[in-house]
Structure formats: C-alpha cells, structure tokens
Design an enzyme around this catalytic site. Structure first.
Site, PDB file in Angstrom:
ATOM      1  N   SER A 181     -19.888 -35.604 -32.736  1.00 31.74           N
ATOM      2  CA  SER A 181     -19.545 -35.240 -31.367  1.00 31.74           C
ATOM      3  C   SER A 181     -19.001 -36.393 -30.478  1.00 31.74           C
ATOM      4  CB  SER A 181     -20.933 -34.962 -30.655  1.00 31.74           C
ATOM      5  OG  SER A 181     -20.854 -34.002 -29.580  1.00 31.74           O
ATOM      6  N   LYS A 211     -18.231 -31.953 -35.181  1.00 30.31           N
ATOM      7  CA  LYS A 211     -18.809 -31.349 -33.992  1.00 30.31           C
ATOM      8  C   LYS A 211     -18.047 -31.208 -32.894  1.00 30.31           C
ATOM      9  CE  LYS A 211     -21.708 -29.964 -30.793  1.00 30.31           C
ATOM     10  NZ  LYS A 211     -21.573 -29.950 -29.230  1.00 30.31           N
ATOM     11  N   GLN A 261     -21.491 -27.439 -24.857  1.00 29.32           N
ATOM     12  CA  GLN A 261     -22.355 -26.490 -24.466  1.00 29.32           C
ATOM     13  C   GLN A 261     -23.131 -26.481 -22.814  1.00 29.32           C
ATOM     14  OE1 GLN A 261     -22.704 -27.967 -27.322  1.00 29.32           O
ATOM     15  NE2 GLN A 261     -21.992 -25.974 -28.346  1.00 29.32           N
TER      16      GLN A 261
END
Length: 486
Positions: free
Chosen positions: A313, A338, A342
């Site tokens: 991420s 990733k 969200q």
C-alpha cells in the site's frame, strides 16, 4: 507477486493506526482497519447513504419473503439481527473484494476502543489468500518476527483449533489474545512439504514507526514500520538530524511495512521529489482521476528504497513514485500489490455498525495499477536461506535417518552457521550428523550428533544473532553498494 488477499493487518502498531492492507496485529483485530479503512488520510470518514434506494418492488418483495420464510419456517428460532447482518455481509461478499467489509455494532465498538488503547498481540499482518489466512508481513522485532513468522506463511490452526472455513475476522479473533499468552500456530510455508509449528508469545507492540541511524560512508538509514498519523513528521525530524550530521545519501527501509494513510505517504514523499512531479493518482469507477503533485524542491542526494513482499500500500506508493520519478533506486523483492482505497460509511441506522467499501484505486505517476501485481525492484536481491526457516522442534529428537521439514531446517541453519552438511533436502545422513557434532563440539555441548532441545536452542540463538547482524542482510548490503558507487 500475484496474491488474492483478504487483508487484515493483524497488528497495527499504532493505536491511532495505520494499516495499509487492513492492518492488525494478531492482537486486536479492530485496529485492523484504520488505514485500509481509510487510506485517504481521514481517521473516520462516515458518509450517510441518504434516503434514496435502488431497490425495486420486486427486490424488496424477494428479500422480505426470504426473511419471513426463515422467521416462520426455520426449525429453530432465529436471531433477527444476525440474519440481517449476515445478509449485509453477503452483499459485500458478492463484490469479491476482500477490502469491502461490514462491521456490526460490537465489532465497530472494538475497533474504536482499540484505536485509543495500547495494543498487544503477535505483531503480524494477515490477509486471506486461497481461503487460507496468509501473513503479509511480521512487524520487525515483534513477537511474530522473533518467533520466525515470515511473509507468505499460511496459518492453518491456532492452539489446535483449525482456521479452515472461518472468515478473516473470525480467524483473527482466534489468533489475538492478551499479553503473555501463547499462540501455538501451525504454518504452511513454501518449500516445506509438511506443516510446521511455531509458538508465539503475545506481547505489547512497539508503537514507534520511524527509526534511523548513520551507516558507513555517511549513508543515512531510516526505517519506516508503518505510515501512521505522525510518521511523516517523525521521518523529517530524523532526516533533518541525519542531514545536519553530514549525510551524503539515504536508504529508506519499508520492508514488512504494511502501509498506512495515503496522505501521510504523500506528505513524506513531497519533499523528496522535484517540484511538479506526480506522486500518485486516485481514480474512481468513472475513470476520474485526482492527481497529487509535489510542491517542494526535492533532495540533492541519492536515495535507495528497500522493499520485500511485505511492503504494501503506502509503502508501494513510496517505491513507485521514487522509481518513476527516476529520483532513486529500489532494492529487494517485489512488493505485496495493494492498490485500492477504502472509506467507511454508516450503515444508515444509529446502532454503531459500519461498512468499509473500496471507493477508488491508486495509480503510479505513469498510470500503472499495481494491485495484486506489486512493484518490481531495480535490483532483485534475496536474503540468505536461514532468514526464512522455521524454528527447530523442541519436543522431539532428530537423529541419523530422521526425515522431514525439521531436518531440512536444521541443515539450512547449520549451513548458515558455517557447518555445511552438503545437503538441505530433509534427510538426516552421516554428513548431517558430522556437521551437528562439529557444532556441538565447538560450542561446549554434549557431542551426540543428535538434535535435542539444548542443541536446538543454541543453534537458534546463533541464527538469530546472524539474522540481526546487518552484514548478513543481503538487501541492505546491496543498497549500501549502490549508494557507495553512485
């Protein structure tokens, strides 16, 4: 690296958290979602869905009919709340997105409480891959790290209880626990034909996310464990100190860093790259892009980013921006992969329940979507084999003609310590026995040629010492080499 992940970071090192892949530390699963939950940088971004509905009369009739059938015909009395929550989870599961999940009131409460409390657990981030709880990365120096848990390990049972068929959240609840308790994990590891057992003693986790030091040749070294709220600020405090001490070049280590807040990654990156550079794009389902562009002037020295398969991420945003801006070099292994963002939403009723939904994907400056692919380093460097082996057995003796993964582990460890048995296939032959006798003799142990608990403990102690010695860190040494030649 291509992984199907249901990520939950089992540890999340900051109570204010972080997470990037849904981070928890097998400790308090609730902490698991802060970052992932909201990679836009907002601690909690709740958005009411409004009164509008896209349900048709047919949709509503079908749902109502099914509910009534269960309520009136099912042979046991149902729990209405559980049935409704199950329906919501089913809707999110149909998206086939491991990052979009539902938290009932109790789970949300646990999460909120965990954000403001100290954290204890094993210190590993996990995801769901091929229906198995899979380690994304152990947190450095955490109980999981020290016990030998490694990225890509698959946890199949905890204290004798199988995790098969459980959701990631339910599995995490079994793995977490209070400080001082044991989690006896059965692990599947690539390269091993049999499950291995690792005992981890749960503990409180170090909340410091940034550590730094000056290496040889005035090479600055900064390790970022997670991208938490204060990480960028702490990073630049340490960087300023290194610069004032005469730093000539910089290594940023994000190995086993599961990620964190998107805005923190941007704040940290901005001063490193030239003004006007694109750091990252956020793209919604309509294809609309929001670009994040640097406003600073960059740094005059060379930079190397260290990555491995546990870098996820926000760590990947850092690595991707550095590579594509041609402002530095990446050394190590392909990252986790990733690439989605969200946000949290209220479930629409005042009962404390929430939804976490993937609302966008992030792209590198070239427009690359690295989700389930990862970022390839400029220099791919693997660590020595003893970096990834499991602990040796303490409850049985290995001797001549023993066979299995434990023997293979023994052979790899002996080789790493300079006692080569000339094989690492898991068969305990006379050369393995000779290597073991040699080790026992040179370390003042009873020379039996058998692996008992005393010998196993001494071998592991020495392996841990080698593991912690920077000279044996092949990736770090390559980074130093690259900077020394630049």
């Amino acid at each position: 690296m291509v992984l199907k992940r249901r990520t939950v970071i089992l540890l999340i090192i900051l109570s204010m958290i972080i997470g990037a892949a849904l981070s928890i530390a097998i400790v308090n699963w609730s902490n698991s979602i802060f970052l992932e939950l909201d990679e836009t940088g907002q601690e909690v971004l709740q958005e009411e869905t409004g009164n509008a509905t896209s349900f048709t009369d047919t949709d509503l009739k079908k749902m109502s009919t099914v509910f009534e059938i269960i309520e009136n015909a099912y042979y046991k009395e149902m729990d209405k709340t559980e049935v409704i929550d199950g329906a919501i989870r089913g809707m999110l599961a149909s998206l086939d997105d491991p990052y979009s999940v539902y938290f009932d009131a109790e789970q949300s409460k646990m999460f909120r409480e965990a954000v403001n409390s100290s954290i204890s657990g094993i210190g590993a981030e996990v995801t769901m891959e091929d229906n198995k709880v899979t380690v994304v990365s152990p947190i450095k120096d955490s109980p999981a790290d020290e016990a030998g848990i490694r990225a890509k390990d698959q946890i199949i049972s905890v204290n004798g209880e199988s995790l098969e068929g459980l959701s990631l959240n339910d599995a995490v609840l079994k793995i977490r626990g209070p400080k001082g308790t044991q989690a006896k994990l059965k692990i599947l590891r690539a390269g091993f034909n049999e499950p291995i057992e690792i005992i981890v003693v749960r503990n409180k986790i170090d909340l410091e996310t940034v550590q730094s030091e000056m290496l040889e040749n005035n090479i600055g070294y900064i390790e970022i464990k997670q991208f938490a709220e204060q990480t960028a600020e702490r990073f630049y405090e340490d960087l300023e100190q290194l610069e004032s001490d005469g730093m000539a070049s910089l290594i940023i280590d994000v190995r086993n860093n599961p990620g964190g807040y998107l805005n923190v990654a941007i704040d940290l990156l901005d001063p490193l790259l030239e003004k006007g550079s694109v750091l990252v794009y956020e793209e919604d389902r309509e294809g609309n892009r929001k670009e994040h562009i640097t406003k600073s002037d960059g740094k005059p020295y060379s930079i190397v980013i260290l990555t491995n398969s546990g870098s996820a991420s926000a760590s990947e945003i850092l690595a991707g921006a550095i590579i594509e801006a041609e402002n530095g070099t990446v050394v190590g292994e392909t990252t986790f992969g990733k690439g989605t963002v969200q946000k949290t939403f209220s479930s629409g009723v005042d009962d404390g329940s929430e939804l976490k939904v993937t609302v966008a994907k992030w792209l590198t400056s070239s427009g690359a979507f690295i989700h389930e692919v990862g970022i390839e380093p400029d220099y791919k460097v693997e660590q020595p084999a003893f970096f990834t082996v499991a602990p040796l057995p303490k409850d049985k003796v290995l001797a001549l003609e023993s066979v299995g993964e434990s023997v293979k582990t023994l052979q790899i460890m002996l080789e790493g310590l300079g006692f080569n048995s000339e094989r690492t296939d898991g068969f305990f032959d006379v050369k393995t026995e000779a290597a073991l006798k040699n080790f026992q003799g040179k370390n003042g142990l009873l020379v039996t040629g058998k692996l008992d608990e005393t010998t196993a403990n001494e071998i592991e102690k020495q392996i841990i010492d080698k593991f912690r010695d920077p000279k044996n860190d092949s990736q770090l040494q390559k980074a130093i080499e690259v900077l020394s030649e630049s």
